[in-house]
Enzyme design. Structure first.
Site, PDB file in Angstrom:
ATOM      1  N   HIS A   1       0.833  -1.210   0.000  1.00  0.00           N
ATOM      2  CA  HIS A   1       0.000   0.000   0.000  1.00  0.00           C
ATOM      3  C   HIS A   1       0.871   1.265   0.000  1.00  0.00           C
ATOM      4  O   HIS A   1       0.732   2.130  -0.866  1.00  0.00           O
ATOM      5  CB  HIS A   1      -0.904  -0.028   1.243  1.00  0.00           C
ATOM      6  CG  HIS A   1      -1.790   1.167   1.390  1.00  0.00           C
ATOM      7  ND1 HIS A   1      -3.122   1.147   1.043  1.00  0.00           N
ATOM      8  CD2 HIS A   1      -1.557   2.428   1.843  1.00  0.00           C
ATOM      9  CE1 HIS A   1      -3.651   2.344   1.267  1.00  0.00           C
ATOM     10  NE2 HIS A   1      -2.724   3.137   1.772  1.00  0.00           N
ATOM     11  N   GLU A   2       1.783   1.341   0.954  1.00  0.00           N
ATOM     12  CA  GLU A   2       2.595   2.557   1.070  1.00  0.00           C
ATOM     13  C   GLU A   2       3.543   2.707  -0.128  1.00  0.00           C
ATOM     14  O   GLU A   2       3.813   3.830  -0.569  1.00  0.00           O
ATOM     15  CB  GLU A   2       3.374   2.588   2.393  1.00  0.00           C
ATOM     16  CG  GLU A   2       2.512   2.541   3.665  1.00  0.00           C
ATOM     17  CD  GLU A   2       1.446   3.642   3.769  1.00  0.00           C
ATOM     18  OE1 GLU A   2       1.623   4.726   3.188  1.00  0.00           O
ATOM     19  OE2 GLU A   2       0.407   3.396   4.437  1.00  0.00           O
TER      20      GLU A   2
ATOM     21  N   HIS B   1       1.775   4.542  -2.790  1.00  0.00           N
ATOM     22  CA  HIS B   1       1.831   5.997  -2.579  1.00  0.00           C
ATOM     23  C   HIS B   1       3.199   6.551  -3.011  1.00  0.00           C
ATOM     24  O   HIS B   1       3.294   7.578  -3.668  1.00  0.00           O
ATOM     25  CB  HIS B   1       1.644   6.337  -1.101  1.00  0.00           C
ATOM     26  CG  HIS B   1       0.230   6.305  -0.612  1.00  0.00           C
ATOM     27  ND1 HIS B   1      -0.778   7.058  -1.170  1.00  0.00           N
ATOM     28  CD2 HIS B   1      -0.348   5.627   0.425  1.00  0.00           C
ATOM     29  CE1 HIS B   1      -1.918   6.845  -0.494  1.00  0.00           C
ATOM     30  NE2 HIS B   1      -1.688   5.984   0.467  1.00  0.00           N
TER      31      HIS B   1
ATOM     32  N   GLU C   1      -4.810   7.893  -2.899  1.00  0.00           N
ATOM     33  CA  GLU C   1      -5.250   6.623  -2.314  1.00  0.00           C
ATOM     34  C   GLU C   1      -5.579   5.601  -3.408  1.00  0.00           C
ATOM     35  O   GLU C   1      -5.459   4.392  -3.190  1.00  0.00           O
ATOM     36  CB  GLU C   1      -6.454   6.883  -1.392  1.00  0.00           C
ATOM     37  CG  GLU C   1      -6.778   5.764  -0.435  1.00  0.00           C
ATOM     38  CD  GLU C   1      -5.744   5.510   0.668  1.00  0.00           C
ATOM     39  OE1 GLU C   1      -4.791   6.309   0.818  1.00  0.00           O
ATOM     40  OE2 GLU C   1      -5.888   4.493   1.360  1.00  0.00           O
TER      41      GLU C   1
HETATM   42 MG    MG Z   1      -3.055   5.388   2.142  1.00  0.00          MG
END
Ligand code: MG
Length: 507
Positions: free
Chosen positions: A268-269, A272, A298
């Protein structure tokens, strides 16, 4: 005109530098700061925020923007300028015109109250004592109402606050989208709850932390995160932050008995971070070198985490590798067991641990409560009861205490009203972009199975990352997919995936 533009660029470059300095302080606070240093750090961060507000509201910035023809009706300035310059001016105008509407007193008061409130929230959550936090929340609510009045709005005070995180998005649009989303999710959840539950007990065995980290680092490298331009560290709450154009940092957390936390957190990170590292050279170091909105940001993390990271194709490639790190824990677990295990759906209390189907219900709940608070249709005193009622209604579970209920998230304690919807928007934007990506890379699953994640990054870079915030979320969505925001690509994605995971028959 060229001269005014260059002067303005110099001024706004300083703003980016200030904001990067703020990120250094924030990153250090979350990863390394000794407990006794918290009060001084809050003072340092508040000063940087005040300097930032001071600089963006310099009369000289207003004069330069005026020279270049910017106004509320023409935020991009004079039509003689090229598109990149006009996008740049629109972004500076937006930030400047919002900042000058806020009195310095209100900015400082919000920062100070948020800092006190966060400290009170940490204690209140530990003590499961909502009453100790309520006066702080009340203060922040009043300050946010004042902020909304200063910024101005047409229909709903929430519009003014939401705009900070999801520029140009309106409350009425969200209401419509969330209504469709809620109806679809309720139906899907009802069908899943009638199917036999999947078994994920193998995920709860002890997985040594050093091996979790080693495996996570191989995935992060395969995704294309270049660690000569970033780092990965540990923090209580995972996040991504940019300390500069070539210094993007992520954090994760490890739970020996819950392997999913670290691996899906890292994916997830990294999603980003890849966005932050992918802005084009033309906008390097300027105000456009940031995400188009928090929702678009997101969408990048959630696409990698869920649409790719929880797919069959991904684990067809990675499960044999994961078994090399954890031969005992995963002995006898085949691809089907693993895929179903990591995609288990179960209504639960905590947003950050929720699965893909129930996650958005947690967001809809927060959106409904925070709009009701701003409308004056709900009081801070009645909030915990309203929370529990909404949980029962949406997910059929009720928190045993406020620590697992209304006190679980940090956002309201920071005064961030209007932030939560960006998480759900990320899911919707992500599915919409991904539908397009699949059309353009028809053999995507085969490529992922062979470990080729580079084709995904290349597509995301070209279509989404390079633009930074030179396009709004709506413009980007329209340009990439040809469509407006819609729930349909996301619901179709869930429908196909969970029909498979839970062996559901058609609707
Ligand atoms: Mg996030």
């Amino acid at each position: 005109m060229k001269e005014s533009l260059n002067k303005l660029k110099d001024k706004t470059r300083e703003l980016m530098v200030l904001s990067n300095i703020g990120s250094v302080l924030g990153w250090d606070q979350q990863t390394n700061l000794p407990e006794a240093g918290i009060a001084e750090r809050a003072e340092q961060i508040t000063l940087i925020q005040a300097l930032h507000h001071d600089r963006i509201t310099f009369p000289e910035i207003g004069e330069l923007l005026e020279d270049l023809g910017c106004s509320d009706d023409a935020p991009g300035g004079t039509r003689d300028l090229d598109d990149v310059s006009r996008s740049y001016l629109r972004a500076v105008w937006r930030e400047y015109s919002r900042a000058v509407k806020l009195p310095a007193r209100l900015v400082t008061e919000l920062a100070r109250s948020a800092s006190l409130s966060q400290a009170a929230w940490v204690k209140a959550r530990q003590a499961k004592d909502y009453q100790a936090f309520a006066p702080h929340l009340d203060t922040l609510l009043k300050l946010n109402l004042e902020k909304a009045r200063c910024l101005g709005y047409q229909d709903h005070p929430y519009d003014a606050l939401l705009d900070e995180y999801e520029p140009w998005m309106k409350t009425a649009d969200l209401r419509r989208v969330f209504r469709d989303l809620r109806t679809y999710l309720q139906g899907l959840l009802a069908r899943i709850s009638e199917a036999p539950q999947v078994d994920d007990v193998f995920l709860l065995k002890p997985y040594p932390v050093d091996r979790q980290e080693a495996f996570g680092r191989t995935v992060l490298a395969d995704m294309g995160f270049d660690l000569s331009r970033g780092r990965m560290d540990v923090s209580a709450h995972p996040f991504t932050t940019s300390l500069g154009c070539d210094d993007v940092r992520i954090t994760t957390r490890y739970n020996e008995n819950f392997f999913k936390t670290s691996i899906f957190g890292i994916i997830h990170e990294t999603g980003h971070a890849l966005y932050e590292l992918g802005y084009s050279q033309d906008i390097r170091g300027n105000i456009l070198a940031q995400g188009a909105s928090l929702g678009i940001h997101e969408s990048q993390s959630r696409t990698w985490e869920n649409l790719i990271g929880r797919s069959r194709a991904f684990w067809n490639h990675y499960l044999p590798r994961l078994k090399e790190y954890f031969p005992q824990q995963l002995s006898g677990i085949d691809m089907d067991d693993f895929y179903r295990g990591v995609n288990k759906v179960e209504p639960s209390l905590i947003r950050v641990e929720a699965d893909e189907v129930t996650y958005n219900m947690h967001i809809i709940l927060r959106f409904e409560l925070e709009t009701a608070l701003l409308e004056g249709n709900l009081t801070v005193a009645d909030l915990p009861l309203a929370w529990n009622d909404a949980m029962r209604d949406l997910l059929g579970v009720v928190p045993p205490s406020d620590a697992e209920g209304v006190l679980q998230d940090i956002h309201w304690s920071m005064g961030a009203f209007g932030y939560f919807p960006t998480y759900a928007l990320g899911n919707l934007y992500g599915a919409q972009f991904f539908q397009r990506l699949r059309q353009e890379i028809p053999d995507l699953d085969r490529r992922i199975e062979q470990g080729d994640l580079g084709c995904i990054l290349a597509w995301l870079r070209e279509n989404i990352h390079v633009a930074g915030s030179s396009k709004t979320a709506t413009e980007l969505l329209k340009e990439v997919t040809g469509k407006e925001l819609s729930v349909e690509p996301f619901s179709r994605y869930l429908e196909e995936k969970y029909s498979d995971v839970y062996e559901l028959s058609g609707m």
